[in-house]
Design a protein around this motif. Sequence first.
Motif, PDB file in Angstrom:
ATOM      1  N   PRO A 134      15.061  11.043  -4.416  1.00 54.01           N
ATOM      2  CA  PRO A 134      15.511  10.489  -5.697  1.00 54.01           C
ATOM      3  C   PRO A 134      16.378   9.246  -5.551  1.00 54.01           C
ATOM      4  CG  PRO A 134      15.720  12.855  -5.698  1.00 54.01           C
ATOM      5  CD  PRO A 134      15.322  12.477  -4.312  1.00 54.01           C
ATOM      6  N   GLY A 135      17.238   9.228  -4.527  1.00 51.39           N
ATOM      7  CA  GLY A 135      18.099   8.061  -4.335  1.00 51.39           C
ATOM      8  C   GLY A 135      17.273   6.814  -4.063  1.00 51.39           C
ATOM      9  N   ALA A 136      16.310   6.959  -3.180  1.00 46.18           N
ATOM     10  CA  ALA A 136      15.469   5.818  -2.827  1.00 46.18           C
ATOM     11  C   ALA A 136      14.632   5.375  -4.023  1.00 46.18           C
ATOM     12  CB  ALA A 136      14.564   6.175  -1.652  1.00 46.18           C
ATOM     13  N   ARG A 137      14.273   6.338  -4.868  1.00 43.39           N
ATOM     14  CA  ARG A 137      13.504   5.981  -6.060  1.00 43.39           C
ATOM     15  C   ARG A 137      14.335   5.163  -7.034  1.00 43.39           C
ATOM     16  NH1 ARG A 137      10.515  11.150  -8.362  1.00 43.39           N
ATOM     17  NH2 ARG A 137       9.885  11.926  -6.335  1.00 43.39           N
ATOM     18  N   ARG A 138      15.618   5.528  -7.115  1.00 42.98           N
ATOM     19  CA  ARG A 138      16.511   4.751  -7.987  1.00 42.98           C
ATOM     20  C   ARG A 138      16.615   3.318  -7.487  1.00 42.98           C
ATOM     21  NH1 ARG A 138      19.647   9.060  -8.506  1.00 42.98           N
ATOM     22  NH2 ARG A 138      20.897   8.504  -6.687  1.00 42.98           N
ATOM     23  N   PHE A 186       0.821  -1.205   0.000  1.00 40.68           N
ATOM     24  CA  PHE A 186       0.000   0.000   0.000  1.00 40.68           C
ATOM     25  C   PHE A 186       0.855   1.254   0.000  1.00 40.68           C
ATOM     26  CE2 PHE A 186      -2.670  -3.252   1.876  1.00 40.68           C
ATOM     27  CZ  PHE A 186      -3.820  -3.095   1.122  1.00 40.68           C
ATOM     28  N   GLN A 187       0.226   2.335  -0.414  1.00 40.53           N
ATOM     29  CA  GLN A 187       0.924   3.613  -0.403  1.00 40.53           C
ATOM     30  C   GLN A 187       1.174   4.064   1.030  1.00 40.53           C
ATOM     31  OE1 GLN A 187      -1.251   6.685  -2.382  1.00 40.53           O
ATOM     32  NE2 GLN A 187       0.251   8.251  -1.907  1.00 40.53           N
ATOM     33  N   ALA A 188       0.135   3.981   1.842  1.00 37.20           N
ATOM     34  CA  ALA A 188       0.312   4.310   3.260  1.00 37.20           C
ATOM     35  C   ALA A 188       1.062   3.165   3.915  1.00 37.20           C
ATOM     36  CB  ALA A 188      -1.050   4.482   3.921  1.00 37.20           C
ATOM     37  N   GLU A 218       1.522   3.457  -5.682  1.00 40.94           N
ATOM     38  CA  GLU A 218       2.404   4.622  -5.555  1.00 40.94           C
ATOM     39  C   GLU A 218       3.685   4.277  -4.787  1.00 40.94           C
ATOM     40  OE1 GLU A 218       1.984   7.733  -6.723  1.00 40.94           O
ATOM     41  OE2 GLU A 218      -0.091   7.641  -7.414  1.00 40.94           O
ATOM     42  N   PRO A 219       4.448   3.308  -5.288  1.00 42.19           N
ATOM     43  CA  PRO A 219       5.611   2.867  -4.505  1.00 42.19           C
ATOM     44  C   PRO A 219       6.657   3.951  -4.287  1.00 42.19           C
ATOM     45  CG  PRO A 219       5.676   1.938  -6.712  1.00 42.19           C
ATOM     46  CD  PRO A 219       4.346   2.597  -6.573  1.00 42.19           C
ATOM     47  N   SER A 220       6.674   4.949  -5.141  1.00 37.28           N
ATOM     48  CA  SER A 220       7.744   5.937  -5.010  1.00 37.28           C
ATOM     49  C   SER A 220       7.288   7.204  -4.315  1.00 37.28           C
ATOM     50  CB  SER A 220       8.293   6.273  -6.387  1.00 37.28           C
ATOM     51  OG  SER A 220       7.229   6.623  -7.224  1.00 37.28           O
ATOM     52  N   ALA A 221       6.016   7.265  -3.921  1.00 41.34           N
ATOM     53  CA  ALA A 221       5.520   8.473  -3.264  1.00 41.34           C
ATOM     54  C   ALA A 221       6.302   8.726  -1.981  1.00 41.34           C
ATOM     55  CB  ALA A 221       4.035   8.337  -2.959  1.00 41.34           C
ATOM     56  N   GLY A 222       6.739   9.949  -1.824  1.00 36.37           N
ATOM     57  CA  GLY A 222       7.416  10.319  -0.592  1.00 36.37           C
ATOM     58  C   GLY A 222       8.850   9.858  -0.508  1.00 36.37           C
TER      59      GLY A 222
END
Lengths: 336, 249
Positions: free
Chosen positions: A188-192, A103-105, A181-185
């Motif tokens: 950028p590093g964590a998104r990579r 989940f997003q939350a 929404e796995p990348s919400a919040g």
Amino acid sequence: MSAAITGCQVEPSRVQHDTVTGPAIVVRALEREFGERKALAGVSFEVREGEIFGLLGPNGGGKTTLFRILATLLPPTRGTAAILGHDVVADPAAVRRAIGVVFQATSTDKKLTSLENLIYQGHMYGMSGAPLRKRAMELLERFGVADRAGEYCEKLSGGLRRRVEIAKGLLHGPKVLLLDEPSAGLDPGARRELREVLEGLKKDGTTVLLTTHFMEEGAMADRVAILDRGLIVALGKPESLCAESGTDVVSIRSRDPGKLRDAIAAKFQAPVSLLDGQLRVERSRGHEFVPQLVESFPGQVEAVTVAKPTLEDVFVRKTGRSFVEEPAPAAPKKGH
Amino acid sequence: MLLPAFSLAKRELVRFFRQRGRVIGALATPVMFWLIMGSGIGRSFAGEGGDYLKYAFAGTTTMILLFTSIFASISIIEDRREGFLQSVLASPAPRASIVLGKVLGGTALGFVQAFPFLLLAPTVGLPLTAIGLAAGAASLALTSFFLSSVGFFFAWRSESVAGFHGIMNVVLMPMWLISGALFPLDGARSWMGYAMRANPLTYGLSALKSAIIPGAHEPFRMATSFAVIACCAAGAFVACSVSVKGDKA
């Protein structure tokens, strides 16, 4: 039944499996109403086994509603959805066993350690004892959280906690993973890092359906569906969607964009849109258009960029609206 | 079926003991109420041949159960839409075992807080006997299960914590107020007497009083009280399970 929904060319995806299998997710004419509001107004698509499928769109476009229906947490008003052949309404228990849901939350309990969170999760899936502990540690290892396994989740950074969430979703070895929404919040590093995690899942042959309102994130999916106002406005491989029009996108900044828009439209007989204070023209040979433009309107053009269309441009072309400026709808879903 | 339930219940206890504020709040509040009310009213209250501290002792124990069940219920509302409970609901754990887990968790929480308080009984001149303590513990467990189920039932239907506060004020608090915790049944006006007899919590409290107060003048036989609170607890639990199962969302 065919998977083609829009005019997009749907090419066979890269070789992944030696056997031809049916689709992992089948959604047919799905509708969901909240009172007067139609959150989903008839959505159909299929997700193939082993593919990463992105649901893109602005907030309020219907992504989360669709996600909750697939996760068996919300019944559809009309239409059907099935995962690995199990209907979400008729056989939710089978769907729940087959899918992992992130989940997003945050769903990790902050007063429990990462390992404990996974152990509790395993119990919900009927796993227990030493095999469960071993599996949990394996996943924490794989996502690089093993050294923090004994810390309360509230001590972890957003990126690490998201990784624990994903580990939680994968614990019972689901064939299909749903990610909201796995990348919400995430920074950028964590998104990579998230991108690397997704690549890893793909190698394992896990089918992934993810929602995102970051358009650039759609590019890492094998195929995307762009949802807007409860409808799919585009569906296909990101690169095909972007290349569909065969044009370049020329963006122009000007002191008086309104006046310049009319002038360009009149001179070049092309539709010009004004979004976020920038003029936007689609031309097949953008680099040749730029000198003509600048010479025709001396002093009025402050900056010009020529780019290949992105998924954001696809959205703009399909809806005629700016993606970023889309206001959140007045009546959000309960609890979203 | 049982593994998810026990696991969920255990989580409630683990969480509780990791939050010191909750532990202190849950123990201190009722003790404070009891001391203020009991000492304040003191000997102005001429019931049962003792002072009010003694009278209100059992009622205070029930109050601990009430507060705990309210806290546990609020966590259901917070957890359900976004949080831990959401991932539980997306898991194949049977709905009834999720309900059982939450209710058992609330029951256990109430019990671990109310039981130590029960050990204070000698301070108001109530002797502690093994049998009395065992029967008292049983009544606490049943009452706690009942209150947790009732809390769950309303929390599941509440969209927000604010909405649940309304229920709490209209249903749960009055249930405690007219359970015999503050005043005895036999001195109440007749219409109030009926209301008290219709209140399941009256029987839970009466069972507790019968257990720990020697020669208590309770309006019901101890067996009757136990039977009624046990049936009400079971009934409330079934109502929760049916409610959750019928709720497709």
